[in-house]
Design a protein around this motif. Structure first.
Motif, PDB file in Angstrom:
ATOM      1  N   LEU A 193       1.019  -1.120  -0.051  1.00 38.02           N
ATOM      2  CA  LEU A 193      -0.097   0.162   0.117  1.00 38.02           C
ATOM      3  C   LEU A 193       0.739   1.132  -0.016  1.00 38.02           C
ATOM      4  CD1 LEU A 193      -2.792  -0.980   2.571  1.00 38.02           C
ATOM      5  CD2 LEU A 193      -2.903  -1.228   0.165  1.00 38.02           C
ATOM      6  N   TRP A 194       2.007   0.937   0.377  1.00 37.85           N
ATOM      7  CA  TRP A 194       3.125   2.419   0.352  1.00 37.85           C
ATOM      8  C   TRP A 194       3.938   2.252  -0.454  1.00 37.85           C
ATOM      9  CZ3 TRP A 194       0.696  -0.106   4.599  1.00 37.85           C
ATOM     10  CH2 TRP A 194       0.087   0.865   5.371  1.00 37.85           C
ATOM     11  N   ARG A 195       4.537   3.499  -0.981  1.00 36.78           N
ATOM     12  CA  ARG A 195       5.644   3.486  -1.831  1.00 36.78           C
ATOM     13  C   ARG A 195       6.829   2.652  -1.538  1.00 36.78           C
ATOM     14  NH1 ARG A 195       6.720   9.765  -2.703  1.00 36.78           N
ATOM     15  NH2 ARG A 195       4.429   9.376  -3.610  1.00 36.78           N
ATOM     16  N   ALA A 196       7.708   2.364  -2.675  1.00 35.95           N
ATOM     17  CA  ALA A 196       8.637   1.382  -2.402  1.00 35.95           C
ATOM     18  C   ALA A 196       9.744   1.962  -1.237  1.00 35.95           C
ATOM     19  CB  ALA A 196       9.468   1.324  -3.624  1.00 35.95           C
ATOM     20  N   SER A 197       9.811   3.279  -0.942  1.00 40.34           N
ATOM     21  CA  SER A 197      10.610   3.691  -0.116  1.00 40.34           C
ATOM     22  C   SER A 197      10.262   3.227   1.133  1.00 40.34           C
ATOM     23  CB  SER A 197      11.267   5.080  -0.232  1.00 40.34           C
ATOM     24  OG  SER A 197       9.901   5.706  -0.278  1.00 40.34           O
ATOM     25  N   ASP A 198       9.227   3.017   1.435  1.00 47.32           N
ATOM     26  CA  ASP A 198       8.708   2.939   2.763  1.00 47.32           C
ATOM     27  C   ASP A 198       8.384   1.396   3.119  1.00 47.32           C
ATOM     28  OD1 ASP A 198       8.857   5.793   3.665  1.00 47.32           O
ATOM     29  OD2 ASP A 198       6.691   5.920   2.771  1.00 47.32           O
ATOM     30  N   GLN A 199       8.514   0.513   2.063  1.00 47.26           N
ATOM     31  CA  GLN A 199       7.835  -0.896   2.297  1.00 47.26           C
ATOM     32  C   GLN A 199       8.769  -1.623   3.032  1.00 47.26           C
ATOM     33  OE1 GLN A 199       7.165  -2.508  -1.441  1.00 47.26           O
ATOM     34  NE2 GLN A 199       5.507  -0.850  -1.774  1.00 47.26           N
ATOM     35  N   ARG A 200      10.099  -1.526   3.288  1.00 40.60           N
ATOM     36  CA  ARG A 200      10.812  -2.250   4.256  1.00 40.60           C
ATOM     37  C   ARG A 200      10.435  -1.857   5.594  1.00 40.60           C
ATOM     38  NH1 ARG A 200      17.508  -2.309   4.268  1.00 40.60           N
ATOM     39  NH2 ARG A 200      17.722  -4.142   5.873  1.00 40.60           N
ATOM     40  N   LEU A 201      10.278  -0.691   5.769  1.00 40.93           N
ATOM     41  CA  LEU A 201      10.080  -0.222   7.343  1.00 40.93           C
ATOM     42  C   LEU A 201       8.744  -0.822   7.557  1.00 40.93           C
ATOM     43  CD1 LEU A 201      10.461   1.179  10.066  1.00 40.93           C
ATOM     44  CD2 LEU A 201       9.674   3.242   8.941  1.00 40.93           C
ATOM     45  N   ILE A 202       7.718  -0.898   6.816  1.00 36.35           N
ATOM     46  CA  ILE A 202       6.419  -1.134   7.354  1.00 36.35           C
ATOM     47  C   ILE A 202       6.329  -2.712   7.114  1.00 36.35           C
ATOM     48  CG2 ILE A 202       4.084  -1.779   5.979  1.00 36.35           C
ATOM     49  CD1 ILE A 202       4.309   1.249   6.705  1.00 36.35           C
TER      50      ILE A 202
END
Length: 212
Positions: free
Chosen positions: A76-85
């Protein structure tokens, strides 16, 4: 934790767990949270170890313009945030943390609005970790549900102590508890969780936690 949906679901979950790290998933009664169901969801871990939607409410699916069941939660989030999510979802599954996120949702036609997301652990057994969540828009613009949200930018994350009262949580900007310490070094680049607070892009990680 500022939105009524988050506070009400937290209070229900907190009553069910009754001092345990998390209530059993079989204890959740949809009729008890009827007013919240359209905005709630349940995550499970798939065979790859990724958090995916097991169930999602009708209003939530309308916001994203699709049936969310089976979709990756971090996607649901852009690629730059996906690892943290993904790390945060894993912490809820494995360490029974409680996470509150604020993010901006961006629509297909370039509109934007803010959301608050609460993610709560459920006890599904070692083989079937689950989590319960709710997504609440900060405002309710006229286009929400008609112009699908297709991207999201994470604004803030709080890992909260579930033993604190919800009204107190409304006024506390961030709490770090020991349950996320294993990922601290990976997120901050520090070898010690006792070092001073660090800013990572738009997020702030604070050292500390409960003793004992």
């Amino acid at each position: 934790m500022k939105q009524n949906g988050s506070i009400n679901l937290f209070q229900y979950w907190n009553r069910l767990r009754n001092g345990r790290p998390a209530p059993k998933r079989t204890e959740i009664e949809p009729a008890d949270i009827k007013s919240l169901l359209a905005d709630t969801f349940i995550l499970e871990k798939d065979t790859r170890g990724e958090a995916v939607f097991r169930l999602a409410g009708t209003r939530l699916c309308a916001v994203y313009g699709r049936e969310l069941k089976g979709f990756s939660f971090p996607s649901l989030w852009r690629a730059s945030d996906q690892r943290l999510i993904a790390k945060l979802a894993h912490g809820v599954f494995q360490s029974k943390t409680v996470v509150v996120m604020s993010y901006d949702g961006l629509s297909r036609n370039g509109r934007s609005t803010s959301f608050e997301l609460l993610l709560l652990p459920l006890d599904g057994g070692i083989e079937s970790p689950r989590s319960l969540g709710v997504i609440s828009p900060t405002d309710k613009p006229f286009w929400l549900g008609a112009d699908p949200v297709v991207d999201a930018v994470l604004e803030s994350v709080r890992v909260v102590d579930p033993d604190l009262e919800p009204m107190y949580l409304k006024n506390r900007p961030a709490v770090t508890v020991p349950s996320l310490e294993p990922s601290y070094a990976a997120l901050s680049g520090s070898d010690s969780p006792t070092s001073s607070a660090r800013r990572i892009r738009h997020l702030v990680l604070l050292p500390g936690g409960r003793e004992g």
